[in-house]
Motif scaffolding. Structure first.
Motif, mmCIF file in Angstrom:
data_model
loop_
_atom_site.group_PDB
_atom_site.id
_atom_site.type_symbol
_atom_site.label_atom_id
_atom_site.label_comp_id
_atom_site.label_asym_id
_atom_site.label_seq_id
_atom_site.Cartn_x
_atom_site.Cartn_y
_atom_site.Cartn_z
ATOM 1 N N LYS A 116 -7.173 8.306 -0.679
ATOM 2 C CA LYS A 116 -6.717 7.498 0.447
ATOM 3 C C LYS A 116 -7.788 6.471 0.800
ATOM 4 C CE LYS A 116 -3.550 10.852 2.422
ATOM 5 N NZ LYS A 116 -3.094 11.534 3.653
ATOM 6 N N GLU B 106 -5.756 -2.358 -1.453
ATOM 7 C CA GLU B 106 -4.855 -1.318 -1.968
ATOM 8 C C GLU B 106 -4.408 -1.648 -3.390
ATOM 9 O OE1 GLU B 106 -3.271 1.602 -1.326
ATOM 10 O OE2 GLU B 106 -4.647 1.964 0.314
ATOM 11 N N TRP C 98 0.829 -1.191 0.000
ATOM 12 C CA TRP C 98 0.000 0.000 0.000
ATOM 13 C C TRP C 98 0.868 1.247 0.000
ATOM 14 C CZ3 TRP C 98 1.120 2.637 4.443
ATOM 15 C CH2 TRP C 98 1.535 1.888 5.555
ATOM 16 N N GLU D 183 -4.369 9.541 -11.746
ATOM 17 C CA GLU D 183 -3.358 9.416 -10.707
ATOM 18 C C GLU D 183 -4.027 8.995 -9.404
ATOM 19 O OE1 GLU D 183 0.036 12.146 -8.441
ATOM 20 O OE2 GLU D 183 -1.101 12.956 -10.138
ATOM 21 N N ARG D 184 -3.375 8.130 -8.669
ATOM 22 C CA ARG D 184 -3.936 7.660 -7.393
ATOM 23 C C ARG D 184 -3.720 8.726 -6.322
ATOM 24 N NH1 ARG D 184 -4.346 3.112 -3.833
ATOM 25 N NH2 ARG D 184 -5.320 4.039 -2.008
ATOM 26 N N THR D 185 -4.773 9.488 -6.031
ATOM 27 C CA THR D 185 -4.711 10.513 -4.984
ATOM 28 C C THR D 185 -5.772 10.272 -3.917
ATOM 29 O OG1 THR D 185 -6.185 11.960 -6.244
ATOM 30 C CG2 THR D 185 -3.799 12.270 -6.556
ATOM 31 N N VAL E 81 -14.598 5.065 -6.521
ATOM 32 C CA VAL E 81 -13.681 5.878 -7.331
ATOM 33 C C VAL E 81 -14.493 6.723 -8.312
ATOM 34 C CG1 VAL E 81 -11.874 5.832 -9.104
ATOM 35 C CG2 VAL E 81 -11.691 4.335 -7.101
ATOM 36 N N THR F 121 -7.326 2.714 -10.639
ATOM 37 C CA THR F 121 -6.929 4.057 -11.067
ATOM 38 C C THR F 121 -6.003 3.993 -12.288
ATOM 39 O OG1 THR F 121 -5.195 4.064 -9.358
ATOM 40 C CG2 THR F 121 -7.272 5.154 -8.817
ATOM 41 N N ASP F 122 -5.128 2.993 -12.336
ATOM 42 C CA ASP F 122 -4.279 2.821 -13.521
ATOM 43 C C ASP F 122 -5.120 2.497 -14.757
ATOM 44 O OD1 ASP F 122 -2.023 3.285 -12.011
ATOM 45 O OD2 ASP F 122 -1.395 1.193 -11.926
ATOM 46 N N MET G 102 -7.236 -0.943 -5.735
ATOM 47 C CA MET G 102 -7.395 0.493 -5.956
ATOM 48 C C MET G 102 -6.364 1.024 -6.945
ATOM 49 S SD MET G 102 -9.763 2.402 -4.523
ATOM 50 C CE MET G 102 -8.912 3.961 -4.316
ATOM 51 N N ASN G 103 -5.130 0.579 -6.797
ATOM 52 C CA ASN G 103 -4.081 1.013 -7.723
ATOM 53 C C ASN G 103 -4.372 0.536 -9.140
ATOM 54 O OD1 ASN G 103 -2.721 2.230 -5.609
ATOM 55 N ND2 ASN G 103 -1.408 0.471 -5.224
#
Length: 201
Positions: free
Chosen positions: A71, A54, A30, A67-69, A121, A61-62, A57-58
């Protein structure tokens, strides 16, 4: 088995959680520093997320090119029938999911859990926390469409991308019916599939 891009795309398993809305964590699993836990309305026992959450989530967003902003935290959500929510506090974007309702098993890809993350998201991408001009039902349908699209980009089948809202839940003041949410997720998934076909031609 770790939740990775390979396992996410290759696995066909589906785990089940109820309809909702908006272990030891290794340093590699993470991003961010989990010192003091923030406080959220309707959430108790806020903790760092499952490492597989985590990773998911990455990947989400990818997959959609942002961009992963955001939390991510896990908690016990006290509001009934809510599996997760997106919120903004002091300019920071958060997603909080309920540990009991959103499982992250190691042996299969939990597409329902990934769908919930993508849905939340979607609320952030469409800045729904600041939209007061349209009905909440429309915001939920937009987040469902985004989630279906994201799952397509991650390699989910149509059945996996639309399974979250199985059943025949009725429309409420704030949320669409299960059938409407499924249709919106399917529309997003089909858009993702059309885009993949264009990219391959």
């Amino acid at each position: 088995m770790k939740l990775s891009r390979r396992t996410l795309i290759g696995a066909a398993g589906i785990s089940v959680i109820g309809i909702g809305t908006p272990g030891v964590v290794s340093a590699q699993s993470w991003r961010g520093n989990f010192g003091m836990m923030p406080r959220f309305k309707n959430a108790r026992s806020v903790k760092p997320p499952n490492p597989r959450a985590e990773i998911a989530m990455n990947l989400i967003t990818d997959a959609v090119g942002i961009e992963r902003t955001i939390k991510l935290y896990s908690a016990h959500i006290t509001k009934t029938r809510i599996a997760g929510f997106a919120t903004t506090l002091n300019g920071t974007r958060y997603i909080v999911y309920d540990r009991a309702k959103v499982p992250w098993p190691e042996t299969i890809t939990p597409w329902t859990s990934v769908f919930l993350m993508a849905h939340e998201v979607g609320h952030h991408v469409a800045v729904h926390n600041f939209r007061k001009d349209i009905q909440k039902i429309r915001l939920e349908l937009e987040a469902d469409r985004f989630a279906g699209f994201a799952l397509s980009r991650l390699g989910a089948t149509e059945a996996q991308a639309t399974y979250y809202y199985r059943g025949n839940g009725p429309e409420t003041i704030t949320h669409p019916s299960s059938l409407a949410s499924t249709a919106s997720a399917r529309a997003g998934w089909k858009l993702g599939e059309r885009m993949k076909r264009r990219e391959q031609s």
